[in-house]
Write a protein that holds these residues in place. Structure first.
Motif, PDB file in Angstrom:
ATOM      1  N   ILE A   1     -37.508 -55.929 -17.812  1.00  0.00           N
ATOM      2  CA  ILE A   1     -36.048 -56.069 -17.732  1.00  0.00           C
ATOM      3  C   ILE A   1     -35.619 -56.492 -16.331  1.00  0.00           C
ATOM      4  N   ARG A   2     -36.306 -55.992 -15.309  1.00  0.00           N
ATOM      5  CA  ARG A   2     -35.957 -56.390 -13.933  1.00  0.00           C
ATOM      6  C   ARG A   2     -36.314 -57.841 -13.661  1.00  0.00           C
ATOM      7  N   ASP A   3     -37.308 -58.374 -14.356  1.00  0.00           N
ATOM      8  CA  ASP A   3     -37.595 -59.811 -14.238  1.00  0.00           C
ATOM      9  C   ASP A   3     -36.429 -60.634 -14.771  1.00  0.00           C
ATOM     10  N   LEU A   4     -35.767 -60.112 -15.820  1.00  0.00           N
ATOM     11  CA  LEU A   4     -34.637 -60.826 -16.419  1.00  0.00           C
ATOM     12  C   LEU A   4     -33.344 -60.571 -15.657  1.00  0.00           C
ATOM     13  N   ILE A   5     -33.134 -59.311 -15.233  1.00  0.00           N
ATOM     14  CA  ILE A   5     -31.929 -58.928 -14.493  1.00  0.00           C
ATOM     15  C   ILE A   5     -32.365 -58.057 -13.317  1.00  0.00           C
ATOM     16  N   PRO A   6     -32.589 -58.653 -12.159  1.00  0.00           N
ATOM     17  CA  PRO A   6     -33.148 -57.910 -11.018  1.00  0.00           C
ATOM     18  C   PRO A   6     -32.362 -56.664 -10.623  1.00  0.00           C
ATOM     19  N   ASP A   7     -31.049 -56.664 -10.817  1.00  0.00           N
ATOM     20  CA  ASP A   7     -30.227 -55.531 -10.389  1.00  0.00           C
ATOM     21  C   ASP A   7     -30.184 -54.389 -11.401  1.00  0.00           C
ATOM     22  N   LEU A   8     -30.832 -54.567 -12.544  1.00  0.00           N
ATOM     23  CA  LEU A   8     -30.796 -53.545 -13.588  1.00  0.00           C
ATOM     24  C   LEU A   8     -32.086 -52.733 -13.556  1.00  0.00           C
ATOM     25  N   ASP A   9     -31.987 -51.477 -13.144  1.00  0.00           N
ATOM     26  CA  ASP A   9     -33.148 -50.604 -12.998  1.00  0.00           C
ATOM     27  C   ASP A   9     -33.051 -49.459 -14.006  1.00  0.00           C
ATOM     28  N   LEU A  10     -33.879 -49.518 -15.049  1.00  0.00           N
ATOM     29  CA  LEU A  10     -33.832 -48.509 -16.110  1.00  0.00           C
ATOM     30  C   LEU A  10     -34.317 -47.149 -15.626  1.00  0.00           C
ATOM     31  N   ILE A  11     -35.281 -47.162 -14.717  1.00  0.00           N
ATOM     32  CA  ILE A  11     -35.776 -45.891 -14.182  1.00  0.00           C
ATOM     33  C   ILE A  11     -34.682 -45.206 -13.369  1.00  0.00           C
ATOM     34  N   GLU A  12     -33.932 -45.990 -12.623  1.00  0.00           N
ATOM     35  CA  GLU A  12     -32.813 -45.425 -11.851  1.00  0.00           C
ATOM     36  C   GLU A  12     -31.764 -44.837 -12.778  1.00  0.00           C
ATOM     37  N   LEU A  13     -31.471 -45.534 -13.895  1.00  0.00           N
ATOM     38  CA  LEU A  13     -30.522 -45.021 -14.876  1.00  0.00           C
ATOM     39  C   LEU A  13     -31.036 -43.714 -15.472  1.00  0.00           C
ATOM     40  N   TYR A  14     -32.299 -43.679 -15.818  1.00  0.00           N
ATOM     41  CA  TYR A  14     -32.919 -42.469 -16.386  1.00  0.00           C
ATOM     42  C   TYR A  14     -32.794 -41.297 -15.406  1.00  0.00           C
ATOM     43  N   GLU A  15     -33.136 -41.558 -14.157  1.00  0.00           N
ATOM     44  CA  GLU A  15     -33.131 -40.474 -13.166  1.00  0.00           C
ATOM     45  C   GLU A  15     -31.720 -39.989 -12.846  1.00  0.00           C
TER      46      GLU A  15
END
Length: 316
Positions: free
Chosen positions: A136-150
């Motif tokens: 997902i970060r390859d597609l949208i660099p500013d979108l961090d799923l791990i950061e959202l999870y944490e």
């Protein structure tokens, strides 16, 4: 792709189920011959699947049980019909209904706590954040799923967004997509939804978070309301019986079932009348009495308002 995510159904489903593989779509039928409904699932990206849910369950314990999963899993739920609830921690339950959107951590909200109305339709996106994040970060660099999870992990484990036009705009079109563009469209909308969720704050119209004691009380009230459909019962009687204020009773009931007490009871009576009409064992007059109407004409009028036809027309 994402066989590890499909395998989680072996962990959370205790009823018999089957997975029908039809190319890009997998249909998970719950119970023998889809007795409890089905989920139509599509793999979108590595670590991400979307499932469209159509479920009818009287007793949640017949189908699901709560268990931990080895993966760090996010869920995004959107409801189109019915109500859904999450258990939060050891003594809280949060409810949401039509048009609402909830993003949550699987292991902090456990799994499905209940479908209070016995049915549910909507969609759910399952995200294995460790498997999906790099792609997902390859597609949208500013979108961090791990950061959202944490960030969710540090708060309550979920973020609930009440129904609004923005949610309708982002999600509404997912339910009716031309089959020729379904897969790429799902992917585009999934990315849009993830971006939307990542910047959304919990709705100011904060839902009630009910304790187990409150949930049990409302379950008892519901049973009182349906045990004798011929009887008249008042808010005062119920509040006195359970030692709570009328305001608390009304607010808690509406939070669980999504409707005021007597609106819910009226609809329950009329839906129950439908089942008796289908059984064909009683006359319309007998049925009207069993669901608490003083005359068949009053019953017929209420039935038509709710169902769209008269009891006699429904029987044909």
């Amino acid at each position: 792709m994402n066989e590890n995510l499909y395998e989680m159904f072996n962990t959370v489903l205790q009823s018999e189920f089957s997975i029908i593989d039809a190319g890009s779509k997998k249909t998970i039928e719950l119970g023998k011959d889809a007795k409890y409904g089905k989920m139509e699932a599509y793999s979108l990206f590595e670590g991400i699947i979307i499932a469209f849910m159509d479920i009818n369950i009287d007793n949640i314990d017949n189908v699901f049980f709560e268990d931990k999963l080895p993966s760090r899993l996010l869920q995004i739920n959107h409801c189109t019909k019915g109500r859904y609830s999450y258990a939060i921690g050891d003594d809280k339950t949060v409810y949401f209904g039509k048009g609402d959107l909830c993003v949550s951590i699987y292991d902090l909200t456990k799994t499905i706590s209940d479908f209070p109305l016995g049915y549910y339709e909507g969609l759910e996106i399952f995200i294995d954040v460790d498997a999906a994040n790099e792609h997902i970060r390859d597609l949208i660099p500013d979108l961090d799923l791990i950061e959202l999870y944490e960030s969710l992990e540090k708060s309550k484990g979920y973020r609930l967004l009440r129904s609004n036009e923005k949610i309708d705009h982002v999600i509404g079109e997912l339910y009716c997509v031309d089959a020729r563009i379904r897969e790429p469209y799902f992917k585009i909308k999934c990315l849009e939804l993830l971006l939307f969720v990542s910047i959304s704050s919990e709705s100011k119209t904060e839902s009630l978070s009910l304790s187990k004691k409150q949930v049990d009380l409302i379950e008892n009230v519901k049973n009182d309301l349906i045990d004798d459909l011929e009887s008249k019962i008042t808010i005062d009687e119920l509040a006195n019986r359970y030692g709570v204020s009328k305001t608390t009773l009304k607010n808690c009931f509406k939070e669980v079932y999504g409707k005021p007490i007597f609106k819910w009871r009226k609809e329950y009576k009329l839906d129950y009348a439908c089942r008796m009409i289908e059984d064909g064992e009683l006359t319309i007059s007998e049925i009207s009495k069993k669901v608490g109407y003083s005359s068949p004409s009053k019953f017929s009028h209420a039935f038509k308002d709710h169902i769209g036809c008269t009891p006699s027309e429904y029987r044909k």
